[in-house]
Design a protein around this motif. Structure first.
Motif, PDB file in Angstrom:
ATOM      1  N   ILE A 299      68.630   2.128 -31.026  1.00 49.02           N
ATOM      2  CA  ILE A 299      67.283   1.942 -30.495  1.00 49.02           C
ATOM      3  C   ILE A 299      66.226   2.125 -31.583  1.00 49.02           C
ATOM      4  CG2 ILE A 299      66.718   4.311 -29.820  1.00 49.02           C
ATOM      5  CD1 ILE A 299      66.427   1.232 -27.529  1.00 49.02           C
ATOM      6  N   ARG A 300      66.609   2.781 -32.689  1.00 48.34           N
ATOM      7  CA  ARG A 300      65.679   2.979 -33.801  1.00 48.34           C
ATOM      8  C   ARG A 300      65.716   1.829 -34.806  1.00 48.34           C
ATOM      9  NH1 ARG A 300      67.964   7.812 -32.347  1.00 48.34           N
ATOM     10  NH2 ARG A 300      66.553   9.559 -31.924  1.00 48.34           N
ATOM     11  N   GLY A 301      66.563   0.829 -34.538  1.00 48.01           N
ATOM     12  CA  GLY A 301      66.669  -0.317 -35.429  1.00 48.01           C
ATOM     13  C   GLY A 301      67.600  -0.111 -36.601  1.00 48.01           C
ATOM     14  N   ILE A 302      68.395   0.961 -36.576  1.00 50.04           N
ATOM     15  CA  ILE A 302      69.346   1.254 -37.653  1.00 50.04           C
ATOM     16  C   ILE A 302      70.646   0.498 -37.403  1.00 50.04           C
ATOM     17  CG2 ILE A 302      70.685   3.074 -38.776  1.00 50.04           C
ATOM     18  CD1 ILE A 302      68.411   5.002 -37.923  1.00 50.04           C
ATOM     19  N   ASP A 303      71.182  -0.124 -38.439  1.00 53.69           N
ATOM     20  CA  ASP A 303      72.433  -0.862 -38.333  1.00 53.69           C
ATOM     21  C   ASP A 303      73.588   0.133 -38.156  1.00 53.69           C
ATOM     22  OD1 ASP A 303      74.772  -2.374 -38.740  1.00 53.69           O
ATOM     23  OD2 ASP A 303      73.769  -3.736 -40.128  1.00 53.69           O
ATOM     24  N   ILE A 304      74.248   0.051 -37.006  1.00 54.58           N
ATOM     25  CA  ILE A 304      75.353   0.968 -36.699  1.00 54.58           C
ATOM     26  C   ILE A 304      76.670   0.207 -36.560  1.00 54.58           C
ATOM     27  CG2 ILE A 304      73.907   2.724 -35.604  1.00 54.58           C
ATOM     28  CD1 ILE A 304      74.744   1.496 -32.873  1.00 54.58           C
TER      29      ILE A 304
ATOM     30  N   ASN B 263      69.425  -3.292 -26.302  1.00 56.70           N
ATOM     31  CA  ASN B 263      70.361  -3.506 -27.403  1.00 56.70           C
ATOM     32  C   ASN B 263      71.816  -3.372 -26.962  1.00 56.70           C
ATOM     33  OD1 ASN B 263      70.049  -0.748 -26.946  1.00 56.70           O
ATOM     34  ND2 ASN B 263      70.381  -0.185 -29.083  1.00 56.70           N
ATOM     35  N   GLU B 264      72.048  -3.439 -25.659  1.00 54.22           N
ATOM     36  CA  GLU B 264      73.408  -3.335 -25.134  1.00 54.22           C
ATOM     37  C   GLU B 264      73.990  -4.722 -24.821  1.00 54.22           C
ATOM     38  OE1 GLU B 264      70.881   0.138 -23.950  1.00 54.22           O
ATOM     39  OE2 GLU B 264      70.798  -1.998 -23.441  1.00 54.22           O
TER      40      GLU B 264
ATOM     41  N   GLU C 213      61.919  -9.336 -26.281  1.00 55.41           N
ATOM     42  CA  GLU C 213      60.707  -9.643 -27.042  1.00 55.41           C
ATOM     43  C   GLU C 213      59.562  -9.987 -26.104  1.00 55.41           C
ATOM     44  OE1 GLU C 213      59.203 -12.843 -30.401  1.00 55.41           O
ATOM     45  OE2 GLU C 213      61.308 -12.243 -30.363  1.00 55.41           O
ATOM     46  N   ARG C 214      59.866 -10.762 -25.051  1.00 62.60           N
ATOM     47  CA  ARG C 214      58.823 -11.112 -24.081  1.00 62.60           C
ATOM     48  C   ARG C 214      58.334  -9.861 -23.345  1.00 62.60           C
ATOM     49  NH1 ARG C 214      59.099 -13.560 -18.752  1.00 62.60           N
ATOM     50  NH2 ARG C 214      61.324 -13.961 -18.970  1.00 62.60           N
ATOM     51  N   ALA C 215      59.221  -8.864 -23.195  1.00 63.33           N
ATOM     52  CA  ALA C 215      58.829  -7.601 -22.573  1.00 63.33           C
ATOM     53  C   ALA C 215      58.185  -6.651 -23.574  1.00 63.33           C
ATOM     54  CB  ALA C 215      60.035  -6.938 -21.932  1.00 63.33           C
ATOM     55  N   GLN C 216      58.022  -7.127 -24.819  1.00 61.47           N
ATOM     56  CA  GLN C 216      57.359  -6.366 -25.886  1.00 61.47           C
ATOM     57  C   GLN C 216      58.081  -5.053 -26.196  1.00 61.47           C
ATOM     58  OE1 GLN C 216      53.251  -6.178 -24.390  1.00 61.47           O
ATOM     59  NE2 GLN C 216      52.750  -7.974 -25.602  1.00 61.47           N
ATOM     60  N   LEU C 217      59.419  -5.116 -26.227  1.00 64.95           N
ATOM     61  CA  LEU C 217      60.207  -3.949 -26.588  1.00 64.95           C
ATOM     62  C   LEU C 217      60.451  -3.956 -28.097  1.00 64.95           C
ATOM     63  CD1 LEU C 217      62.888  -3.816 -23.744  1.00 64.95           C
ATOM     64  CD2 LEU C 217      60.610  -2.796 -23.816  1.00 64.95           C
ATOM     65  N   PRO C 218      60.157  -2.870 -28.790  1.00 62.40           N
ATOM     66  CA  PRO C 218      60.279  -2.814 -30.247  1.00 62.40           C
ATOM     67  C   PRO C 218      61.705  -2.527 -30.705  1.00 62.40           C
ATOM     68  CG  PRO C 218      59.437  -0.735 -29.446  1.00 62.40           C
ATOM     69  CD  PRO C 218      59.611  -1.618 -28.229  1.00 62.40           C
ATOM     70  N   ILE C 219      62.608  -3.469 -30.461  1.00 63.14           N
ATOM     71  CA  ILE C 219      64.020  -3.252 -30.774  1.00 63.14           C
ATOM     72  C   ILE C 219      64.606  -4.504 -31.404  1.00 63.14           C
ATOM     73  CG2 ILE C 219      64.393  -1.615 -28.882  1.00 63.14           C
ATOM     74  CD1 ILE C 219      65.691  -4.027 -27.386  1.00 63.14           C
ATOM     75  N   LYS C 220      65.798  -4.364 -31.951  1.00 61.66           N
ATOM     76  CA  LYS C 220      66.612  -5.513 -32.349  1.00 61.66           C
ATOM     77  C   LYS C 220      67.539  -5.788 -31.169  1.00 61.66           C
ATOM     78  CE  LYS C 220      66.458  -4.873 -37.364  1.00 61.66           C
ATOM     79  NZ  LYS C 220      65.832  -6.163 -37.687  1.00 61.66           N
ATOM     80  N   ALA C 221      67.222  -6.818 -30.426  1.00 59.90           N
ATOM     81  CA  ALA C 221      67.874  -7.042 -29.134  1.00 59.90           C
ATOM     82  C   ALA C 221      69.289  -7.577 -29.282  1.00 59.90           C
ATOM     83  CB  ALA C 221      67.039  -8.020 -28.316  1.00 59.90           C
TER      84      ALA C 221
ATOM     85  N   GLY D  13      72.066  11.055 -26.068  1.00 60.66           N
ATOM     86  CA  GLY D  13      71.852   9.905 -26.937  1.00 60.66           C
ATOM     87  C   GLY D  13      70.500   9.860 -27.616  1.00 60.66           C
ATOM     88  N   VAL D  14      69.504  10.547 -27.079  1.00 63.62           N
ATOM     89  CA  VAL D  14      68.164  10.558 -27.672  1.00 63.62           C
ATOM     90  C   VAL D  14      67.950  11.780 -28.559  1.00 63.62           C
ATOM     91  CG1 VAL D  14      65.694  10.749 -27.159  1.00 63.62           C
ATOM     92  CG2 VAL D  14      67.098   9.113 -25.912  1.00 63.62           C
TER      93      VAL D  14
END
Length: 287
Positions: A149-154, A180-181, A190-198, A252-253
């Protein structure tokens, strides 16, 4: 009102409950789905209750696995097993080792392992599912990598469940809470303006919740209603989160070793379970 129509309305109320806290924007994302998705997903489970069902779970965090996902997967596994399904859990090795003594399990190979595709094909040759469920499973982004969720490649930490979905020829239910699941390719974060790599992979029925476990509990409630079995009641009595914490799971958070989900207060899951119970009780009393 026919039962399917009434259950569709009940489903809409459940769907609103599941995203009522909205810590990560899931309320906006759920609006992209046709109402009744919890009912439709549960119906797929019910129709396959005598078949083979593969449930994937396990999101890597802090070099272990998080509490969210496995608890919902275990609840679904036990309800479906009681109904006569042949159920198998697919998860990363650390979680598979925890669940193997009490569940039928496939230990996933790493998503970046050269052997992961052949392992998937071999596994599917032995266990050919009629239905797949992915609950809080990392989803591959459009660039082929997996991100938290932080945009880190896992990617190196993830188990390869994507190829199970791609190689199988059966319906797929996915449950997620961040975008991201696996399965979230059915909506547009993106349309929901979520700051993630979907995640890019879609599914047949997507269930969105503030916590993925809670989406699993909603499906268990439908199964209990149709079977007249107290599956959901038993979840209140079983401290699944504490059981997982004792075996290495973390929030998880916060990444803390606590029996909590996604940074929410202790007992939040039980509050949701009671809310789901209340909706089904009210529904059963309606003329």
């Amino acid at each position: 009102m026919t039962e399917p129509t009434a259950l569709h309305h009940l489903s809409a109320r459940l769907e609103a409950l599941l995203v009522d806290r909205n810590p990560r924007g899931m309320a906006a994302l759920s609006q992209q789905l046709q109402s009744g998705y919890a009912y439709r997903a549960a119906r797929l489970l019910w129709e396959n209750r005598q078949g083979k069902i593969l449930i994937g779970t396990g999101f890597p965090v802090a070099n272990t696995f998080e509490t969210d996902g496995p608890a919902g997967a275990m609840a679904l596994y036990e309800a479906l097993d009681a109904l006569g399904a042949d159920v198998c859990l697919a998860c990363p090795p650390s979680l598979a080792a925890v669940l193997a003594p009490t569940h039928q399990v496939i230990a996933l190979h790493s998503a970046v392992s050269a052997s992961s595709l052949s392992h998937c094909q071999d596994s599917l040759a032995r266990f050919t599912p009629d239905l797949i469920v992915a609950i809080e499973v990392p989803g591959c982004a459009a660039d082929g990598h997996y991100y938290n969720i932080r945009g880190i490649d896992i990617s190196a930490q993830c188990g390869n469940f994507e190829d199970f979905v791609r190689a199988s020829h059966c319906p797929v239910i996915a449950i997620g809470d961040g975008g991201n699941e696996l399965g979230m390719g059915s909506v547009d974060p993106e349309r929901a303006q979520l700051p993630i790599k979907a995640a890019a992979t879609p599914c047949d029925e997507l269930v969105i919740a503030d916590v993925s476990n809670w989406g699993g509990y909603a499906l268990v409630a439908f199964l209990g209603y149709w079977a007249n079995r107290p599956f959901l009641d038993r979840l209140i009595e079983r401290p699944l989160l504490e059981w997982l914490r004792e075996r290495g799971a973390v929030d998880g958070v916060t990444h803390a070793s606590t029996a909590t989900e996604d940074g929410l207060p202790m007992g939040s899951g039980n509050v949701i379970i009671r809310g789901i119970q209340s909706l089904f009780t009210d529904f059963s009393r309606e003329p």
